[in-house]
Design an enzyme around this catalytic site. Sequence first.
Site, PDB file in Angstrom:
ATOM      1  N   GLN A 157       0.825  -1.200   0.000  1.00 14.76           N
ATOM      2  CA  GLN A 157       0.000   0.000   0.000  1.00 14.76           C
ATOM      3  C   GLN A 157       0.871   1.267   0.000  1.00 14.76           C
ATOM      4  O   GLN A 157       2.045   1.245   0.357  1.00 14.76           O
ATOM      5  CB  GLN A 157      -0.919  -0.009   1.224  1.00 14.76           C
ATOM      6  CG  GLN A 157      -2.026  -1.044   1.165  1.00 14.76           C
ATOM      7  CD  GLN A 157      -1.582  -2.440   1.496  1.00 14.76           C
ATOM      8  OE1 GLN A 157      -0.477  -2.662   1.984  1.00 14.76           O
ATOM      9  NE2 GLN A 157      -2.436  -3.417   1.216  1.00 14.76           N
ATOM     10  N   GLY A 178       7.631 -13.939  -3.573  1.00 14.86           N
ATOM     11  CA  GLY A 178       7.041 -13.977  -2.238  1.00 14.86           C
ATOM     12  C   GLY A 178       5.762 -13.167  -2.169  1.00 14.86           C
ATOM     13  O   GLY A 178       5.302 -12.577  -3.151  1.00 14.86           O
ATOM     14  N   GLN A 200      -1.771  -9.752  -4.422  1.00 14.87           N
ATOM     15  CA  GLN A 200      -3.125 -10.146  -4.043  1.00 14.87           C
ATOM     16  C   GLN A 200      -4.190  -9.286  -4.722  1.00 14.87           C
ATOM     17  O   GLN A 200      -5.262  -9.771  -5.070  1.00 14.87           O
ATOM     18  CB  GLN A 200      -3.271 -10.063  -2.523  1.00 14.87           C
ATOM     19  CG  GLN A 200      -2.383 -11.045  -1.793  1.00 14.87           C
ATOM     20  CD  GLN A 200      -2.191 -10.705  -0.328  1.00 14.87           C
ATOM     21  OE1 GLN A 200      -2.661  -9.676   0.158  1.00 14.87           O
ATOM     22  NE2 GLN A 200      -1.504 -11.563   0.387  1.00 14.87           N
ATOM     23  N   TRP A 430      -4.693   3.751   7.501  1.00 25.37           N
ATOM     24  CA  TRP A 430      -4.182   2.533   8.143  1.00 25.37           C
ATOM     25  C   TRP A 430      -4.047   2.702   9.641  1.00 25.37           C
ATOM     26  O   TRP A 430      -3.298   3.548  10.113  1.00 25.37           O
ATOM     27  CB  TRP A 430      -2.816   2.206   7.539  1.00 25.37           C
ATOM     28  CG  TRP A 430      -2.154   0.943   7.991  1.00 25.37           C
ATOM     29  CD1 TRP A 430      -2.624  -0.333   7.888  1.00 25.37           C
ATOM     30  CD2 TRP A 430      -0.855   0.838   8.594  1.00 25.37           C
ATOM     31  NE1 TRP A 430      -1.691  -1.226   8.376  1.00 25.37           N
ATOM     32  CE2 TRP A 430      -0.600  -0.539   8.817  1.00 25.37           C
ATOM     33  CE3 TRP A 430       0.128   1.770   8.957  1.00 25.37           C
ATOM     34  CZ2 TRP A 430       0.585  -1.008   9.394  1.00 25.37           C
ATOM     35  CZ3 TRP A 430       1.309   1.308   9.528  1.00 25.37           C
ATOM     36  CH2 TRP A 430       1.535  -0.064   9.741  1.00 25.37           C
ATOM     37  N   ARG A 431      -4.793   1.903  10.353  1.00 26.23           N
ATOM     38  CA  ARG A 431      -4.524   1.715  11.781  1.00 26.23           C
ATOM     39  C   ARG A 431      -3.493   0.609  11.862  1.00 26.23           C
ATOM     40  O   ARG A 431      -3.729  -0.527  11.442  1.00 26.23           O
ATOM     41  CB  ARG A 431      -5.801   1.345  12.534  1.00 26.23           C
ATOM     42  CG  ARG A 431      -5.549   1.036  13.994  1.00 26.23           C
ATOM     43  CD  ARG A 431      -6.809   0.610  14.748  1.00 26.23           C
ATOM     44  NE  ARG A 431      -6.412   0.067  16.051  1.00 26.23           N
ATOM     45  CZ  ARG A 431      -6.240  -1.232  16.298  1.00 26.23           C
ATOM     46  NH1 ARG A 431      -6.480  -2.131  15.357  1.00 26.23           N
ATOM     47  NH2 ARG A 431      -5.846  -1.638  17.491  1.00 26.23           N
ATOM     48  N   GLU A 464      -7.745   0.091   6.396  1.00 21.63           N
ATOM     49  CA  GLU A 464      -7.482  -1.162   7.090  1.00 21.63           C
ATOM     50  C   GLU A 464      -7.429  -1.035   8.610  1.00 21.63           C
ATOM     51  O   GLU A 464      -6.920  -0.048   9.143  1.00 21.63           O
ATOM     52  CB  GLU A 464      -6.131  -1.733   6.638  1.00 21.63           C
ATOM     53  CG  GLU A 464      -6.083  -2.092   5.151  1.00 21.63           C
ATOM     54  CD  GLU A 464      -4.828  -2.857   4.826  1.00 21.63           C
ATOM     55  OE1 GLU A 464      -4.950  -4.049   4.461  1.00 21.63           O
ATOM     56  OE2 GLU A 464      -3.723  -2.296   4.947  1.00 21.63           O
ATOM     57  N   HIS A 465      -7.972  -2.088   9.281  1.00 19.39           N
ATOM     58  CA  HIS A 465      -7.698  -2.430  10.684  1.00 19.39           C
ATOM     59  C   HIS A 465      -8.371  -1.525  11.709  1.00 19.39           C
ATOM     60  O   HIS A 465      -7.894  -1.431  12.848  1.00 19.39           O
ATOM     61  CB  HIS A 465      -6.188  -2.432  10.966  1.00 19.39           C
ATOM     62  CG  HIS A 465      -5.384  -3.293  10.056  1.00 19.39           C
ATOM     63  ND1 HIS A 465      -4.078  -3.013   9.720  1.00 19.39           N
ATOM     64  CD2 HIS A 465      -5.696  -4.435   9.403  1.00 19.39           C
ATOM     65  CE1 HIS A 465      -3.619  -3.941   8.896  1.00 19.39           C
ATOM     66  NE2 HIS A 465      -4.589  -4.819   8.686  1.00 19.39           N
ATOM     67  N   GLU A 486      -8.432  -4.927   5.278  1.00 17.81           N
ATOM     68  CA  GLU A 486      -8.302  -5.998   6.252  1.00 17.81           C
ATOM     69  C   GLU A 486      -8.955  -5.510   7.541  1.00 17.81           C
ATOM     70  O   GLU A 486      -8.725  -4.375   7.971  1.00 17.81           O
ATOM     71  CB  GLU A 486      -6.832  -6.343   6.525  1.00 17.81           C
ATOM     72  CG  GLU A 486      -6.157  -7.077   5.392  1.00 17.81           C
ATOM     73  CD  GLU A 486      -4.678  -7.294   5.639  1.00 17.81           C
ATOM     74  OE1 GLU A 486      -4.116  -6.664   6.573  1.00 17.81           O
ATOM     75  OE2 GLU A 486      -4.057  -8.067   4.897  1.00 17.81           O
TER      76      GLU A 486
END
Length: 589
Positions: A157, A178, A200, A430-431, A464-465, A486
């Site tokens: 991100q 990876g 992803q 983002w958290r 996210e989060h 997420e």
Amino acid sequence: MPLPDIGRRTVLGAAAATAPAVLGLPARAFAAPSAKKPRLLPGGGDLGPNVLVFDPSTPGIQAKLDDVFKQQESAQFGTGRYALLFKPGTYNGLNAQLGFYTSIMGLGLSPDDTTINGDVTVDAGWFNGNATQNFWRSAENLALVPANGTNRWAVAQAAPFRRMHVRGGLNLSPTGYGWASGGYIADSRVDGQVGPYSQQQWYTRDSAIGSWLNGVWNMVFSGVEGAPAQSFPNPPYTTLDTTPVSREKPFLYVGGASELRVFLPEKRTNARGVTWGNGTPRGTSLPLSQFYVAKPGVTAATLNQALAQGLHLLLTPGIYHLDRPIQVNRAGTVVLGLGYATLVPDNGVTALRVADVDGVRLAGFLVDAGPVNSPTLLEIGPRGASRDHSANPTTVQDVFVRIGGAGAGKATTSMVVNSRHTIVDHTWVWRADHGTGVGWETNRADYGIVVNGDDVLCTGLFVEHFNKYDVQWYGQRGRTIFFQNEKAYDAPNQAAIQNGAVKGYAAYKVGDGVTAHEGWGLGSYCYYNVDPTIVQHSGFAAPNRPGVRFHDLLVVSLGGKGQYEHVINDTGAPTSGTSTVPSTVVSYP
């Protein structure tokens, strides 16, 4: 322009010398009192030590690039910030490896004005081949001729690839293929194949590509020449022929007489393909002299004084502590950050507020929550904003928000969008789930983005989060093209996320009063690693009515750490045990 002090003293002295003496008082007693006004702040000026400017004759370019990378490669929560600027021309044999908080940019009007025969590389050697934490770096406005035919850009991100021309292929995975969790491309041309491999999800907007290789969970394209055909969920391609509204990010370039200017691309509707390549791009430009060039250590009061004077803001690389909000009140104001300039609101203030005015452009900076809870971190328009900005919307581009990670931070709501017609084009809110100051209550942040304004468009939305809802949308006629989410990893138990009678807070919640809304290519993932027995009712929640429509939704349980019962409302199959396989809904309702 006001006279300098010495000039004012001379003029006042001359006036006083000619004033008559009355009642025996000296002439100087009749001089006009000097009102103390703040000295006008200058526009333009030096960009500071962390902006490195190169031209083709600069000696030792590779060594300087290597020095910055060595410092920034693994400095995920460090204080270093750098912008690498390349004047138009041709550069041979370079490999610019980019670490954290590093931006590389060409200074031409077109990417083809600045050609690197070599690479701009992001890989994941620092993290054992895992690219899922390659955040906060960017490449803009360059042409690349990769040394081996393919440039590697293995990011997650907050790592935009804008206005680039790759004369070859583009590999979005790390060496060894990876894990990778990106990403975003806009206004770019890739002559060869784009290979996401292990990525992803990805969003590509208003670009041109030779071909696209594969997809894992969620690959979204809007306005992309050469994009694969719509085929979600197998392969997971969501393809829109055009982007409804877009306006590219402002960028620095060298104008006549080697003068630095900022180009402001014009708005496009039903956009497709790149904005450059056929002559001068469409838009306007501003000289750097119309910007207050801010340096770390400047106060919020000074930034606001510059804005009140009519200057725009150019935030040079570094960290800026704010004891009050930056207040953007003037239509058409530009706030442009370089090298991930970072705003830290102290004592629970909001970092930046925008009035209900036309055409503000916020771009290229990071907002990092402070240890005292801020009710909000970024506000686009005041509460109740209602003006029509369809002709000249506010744009929020590559503006990223972080709560925790670099230290304990708290904010009730990260970003609030009240102004109508706002375009949020690529954000990551983002958290933090890792780093310093991370814990269910330590970096408490209930809500990511709240949209109250009507007709808001998000293109490339990563949130996210958060402890409760990641996105709440109350405005009418909102649209989102691509969403990645997420849920918070660290929920201690089911009770901590219980939403009344509902199991968990949806990642993306459309308000019950909304009658028109649309989304394309939206994904939510759960990884409840503290309590893997947690059940999330659904990733998405919205009123069930014809005007509220979704296309190509998915939820994923990562390794079976928590489960979703449905995709949206009560629709969609549950996720399946420990199998990391998406549950999908192609169309809703």
